[in-house]
Design a protein around this motif. Sequence first.
Motif, PDB file in Angstrom:
ATOM      1  N   ALA A  82       0.846  -1.198   0.000  1.00 53.63           N
ATOM      2  CA  ALA A  82       0.000   0.000   0.000  1.00 53.63           C
ATOM      3  C   ALA A  82       0.871   1.234   0.000  1.00 53.63           C
ATOM      4  CB  ALA A  82      -0.921   0.001   1.216  1.00 53.63           C
ATOM      5  N   LEU A  83       0.329   2.303  -0.545  1.00 57.83           N
ATOM      6  CA  LEU A  83       1.049   3.571  -0.580  1.00 57.83           C
ATOM      7  C   LEU A  83       0.966   4.282   0.757  1.00 57.83           C
ATOM      8  CD1 LEU A  83      -0.133   5.082  -3.985  1.00 57.83           C
ATOM      9  CD2 LEU A  83       2.107   4.127  -3.473  1.00 57.83           C
ATOM     10  N   SER A  84       2.055   4.911   1.148  1.00 59.85           N
ATOM     11  CA  SER A  84       2.008   5.796   2.306  1.00 59.85           C
ATOM     12  C   SER A  84       1.444   7.148   1.868  1.00 59.85           C
ATOM     13  CB  SER A  84       3.409   5.979   2.885  1.00 59.85           C
ATOM     14  OG  SER A  84       4.219   6.711   1.983  1.00 59.85           O
ATOM     15  N   GLY A  85       1.026   7.931   2.844  1.00 56.51           N
ATOM     16  CA  GLY A  85       0.505   9.254   2.520  1.00 56.51           C
ATOM     17  C   GLY A  85       1.533  10.134   1.850  1.00 56.51           C
ATOM     18  N   SER A  86       2.806  10.039   2.265  1.00 49.40           N
ATOM     19  CA  SER A  86       3.842  10.881   1.684  1.00 49.40           C
ATOM     20  C   SER A  86       4.083  10.537   0.223  1.00 49.40           C
ATOM     21  CB  SER A  86       5.138  10.750   2.484  1.00 49.40           C
ATOM     22  OG  SER A  86       5.562   9.396   2.542  1.00 49.40           O
ATOM     23  N   LEU A  87       4.076   9.246  -0.105  1.00 42.60           N
ATOM     24  CA  LEU A  87       4.271   8.858  -1.497  1.00 42.60           C
ATOM     25  C   LEU A  87       3.091   9.291  -2.352  1.00 42.60           C
ATOM     26  CD1 LEU A  87       5.794   7.491  -3.750  1.00 42.60           C
ATOM     27  CD2 LEU A  87       4.909   5.282  -2.969  1.00 42.60           C
ATOM     28  N   ALA A  88       1.868   9.137  -1.849  1.00 40.17           N
ATOM     29  CA  ALA A  88       0.695   9.580  -2.598  1.00 40.17           C
ATOM     30  C   ALA A  88       0.762  11.069  -2.883  1.00 40.17           C
ATOM     31  CB  ALA A  88      -0.574   9.247  -1.810  1.00 40.17           C
ATOM     32  N   GLY A  89       1.210  11.837  -1.892  1.00 38.61           N
ATOM     33  CA  GLY A  89       1.339  13.278  -2.097  1.00 38.61           C
ATOM     34  C   GLY A  89       2.396  13.620  -3.129  1.00 38.61           C
ATOM     35  N   ALA A  90       3.507  12.857  -3.132  1.00 38.22           N
ATOM     36  CA  ALA A  90       4.576  13.122  -4.084  1.00 38.22           C
ATOM     37  C   ALA A  90       4.156  12.826  -5.513  1.00 38.22           C
ATOM     38  CB  ALA A  90       5.809  12.287  -3.719  1.00 38.22           C
ATOM     39  N   LEU A  91       3.131  11.993  -5.685  1.00 34.21           N
ATOM     40  CA  LEU A  91       2.662  11.656  -7.027  1.00 34.21           C
ATOM     41  C   LEU A  91       1.753  12.735  -7.623  1.00 34.21           C
ATOM     42  CD1 LEU A  91       1.850   7.863  -6.559  1.00 34.21           C
ATOM     43  CD2 LEU A  91       3.704   8.824  -7.932  1.00 34.21           C
ATOM     44  N   GLU A  92       1.282  13.673  -6.804  1.00 31.17           N
ATOM     45  CA  GLU A  92       0.329  14.670  -7.276  1.00 31.17           C
ATOM     46  C   GLU A  92       0.809  15.456  -8.493  1.00 31.17           C
ATOM     47  OE1 GLU A  92      -1.420  17.187  -4.362  1.00 31.17           O
ATOM     48  OE2 GLU A  92      -1.602  15.594  -2.883  1.00 31.17           O
ATOM     49  N   PRO A  93       2.073  15.929  -8.530  1.00 31.82           N
ATOM     50  CA  PRO A  93       2.505  16.678  -9.726  1.00 31.82           C
ATOM     51  C   PRO A  93       2.449  15.845 -10.989  1.00 31.82           C
ATOM     52  CG  PRO A  93       3.998  17.064  -7.887  1.00 31.82           C
ATOM     53  CD  PRO A  93       3.094  15.939  -7.473  1.00 31.82           C
ATOM     54  N   TYR A  94       2.730  14.537 -10.880  1.00 31.36           N
ATOM     55  CA  TYR A  94       2.664  13.677 -12.059  1.00 31.36           C
ATOM     56  C   TYR A  94       1.217  13.466 -12.506  1.00 31.36           C
ATOM     57  CZ  TYR A  94       7.530  12.609 -10.912  1.00 31.36           C
ATOM     58  OH  TYR A  94       8.867  12.705 -10.639  1.00 31.36           O
ATOM     59  N   VAL A  95       0.308  13.371 -11.542  1.00 27.14           N
ATOM     60  CA  VAL A  95      -1.113  13.245 -11.879  1.00 27.14           C
ATOM     61  C   VAL A  95      -1.579  14.495 -12.623  1.00 27.14           C
ATOM     62  CG1 VAL A  95      -3.436  13.038 -10.944  1.00 27.14           C
ATOM     63  CG2 VAL A  95      -1.559  11.734  -9.921  1.00 27.14           C
ATOM     64  N   ALA A  96      -1.201  15.660 -12.103  1.00 26.75           N
ATOM     65  CA  ALA A  96      -1.603  16.920 -12.724  1.00 26.75           C
ATOM     66  C   ALA A  96      -1.049  17.053 -14.137  1.00 26.75           C
ATOM     67  CB  ALA A  96      -1.137  18.092 -11.859  1.00 26.75           C
TER      68      ALA A  96
END
Length: 363
Positions: free
Chosen positions: A158-172
């Motif tokens: 499972a993803l940690s919260g920090s990793l999920a947050g770091a993925l946000e720029p790539y999602v955008a």
Amino acid sequence: MLALTQLTALAWPAHACGCGAMVTADGSELLVTEETSVVVWDGDGTQQIVMRLTVDGDAAAAAWVMPVPGRAEVTLAEPELFTELDAVVAPERRVDRYFWPRPGDWPRAEQDTAGSSEGSAPPVEVVSQDRLGPFDVSRLAAGDPAALARWLENHGFALSGSLAGALEPYVAAGWEYVAVRLAPEGEAGGRGPVLSGPLEPLRLTFATERPVYPMRLSRLADTQQFLRLFVLADHRTTTEGTIGGDPVDVVFAGRLTPDELPRGALRQLVGEGRFLTLLHQDFPDPGRIDGDHHLVKAGSDEEFRRVESREELLTWGPVPAWQPVVGAPVALAVVAAFAVARVRRRRSETRPGAATGAQGEPG
């Protein structure tokens, strides 16, 4: 974005490396001890990244996430590529010899020879799942990190919260993900061996408007990060900036042609000829990493090769050169003094009246 906020409740460990994020099962650890990558830029919008990770820890399985700007083709790469590259960029070794002895040389001591959308984003689908050697590779379409979380959960991660947050720029930005499950094959029903040592290299090929090396996820690392990046392109290559790390160090720069290379993986990548640049960079504080490395043409195609030199006392055969040079005049002086003394002695012996014995004067 809503899916990302939901993932923050999950707190299993995620370890970052320069090429993406490493996720392990709860209670296990996996450290990326070395990461070496090769970027091949054709100048026509197609980029390759060949990566080899060396890991250590007690994890029997892990997942590795790599964001890419376009749909990627994933294949196994040739391990010998890195051996061939190391041979090409090896520093020139030079011996500087000195004449006069230094402390430790007297009289003839042995010399030391060591020398990283909005809600209108389209639905996310799993594009493909393949088995490549020890890797289970899934290619996920862009736009929704929840698909990545579902895939990881299906495999026990499972993803940690920090990793999920770091993925946000790539999602955008509409990037996609390559999700790789690392699992060495063990005995049937067994947990299998832990992941350790160099892993088989993977090659990712994708379309992009300009060459890029993802680094943003490395900001999650707890320890200092080191990047060793080979770049094969038409010209010498550099980075647009330091993205929060130390200045980028050029270790090698030179144009390669197929005629000077043995038949192998590197020769295939060089084609009719390419410029090879080797870049090193330290990231003492990974939390300061603020983007990805965008690669650009350097100001010139000046070639560069490091020189490693060591110093040795100059010798003639087994004898230090200073000894005969200094000793010869001394020996000549001794011989000359001996000759002079001998001549003087002979002269003294032949002088009139030098004879000994009792003889009378002539009558």
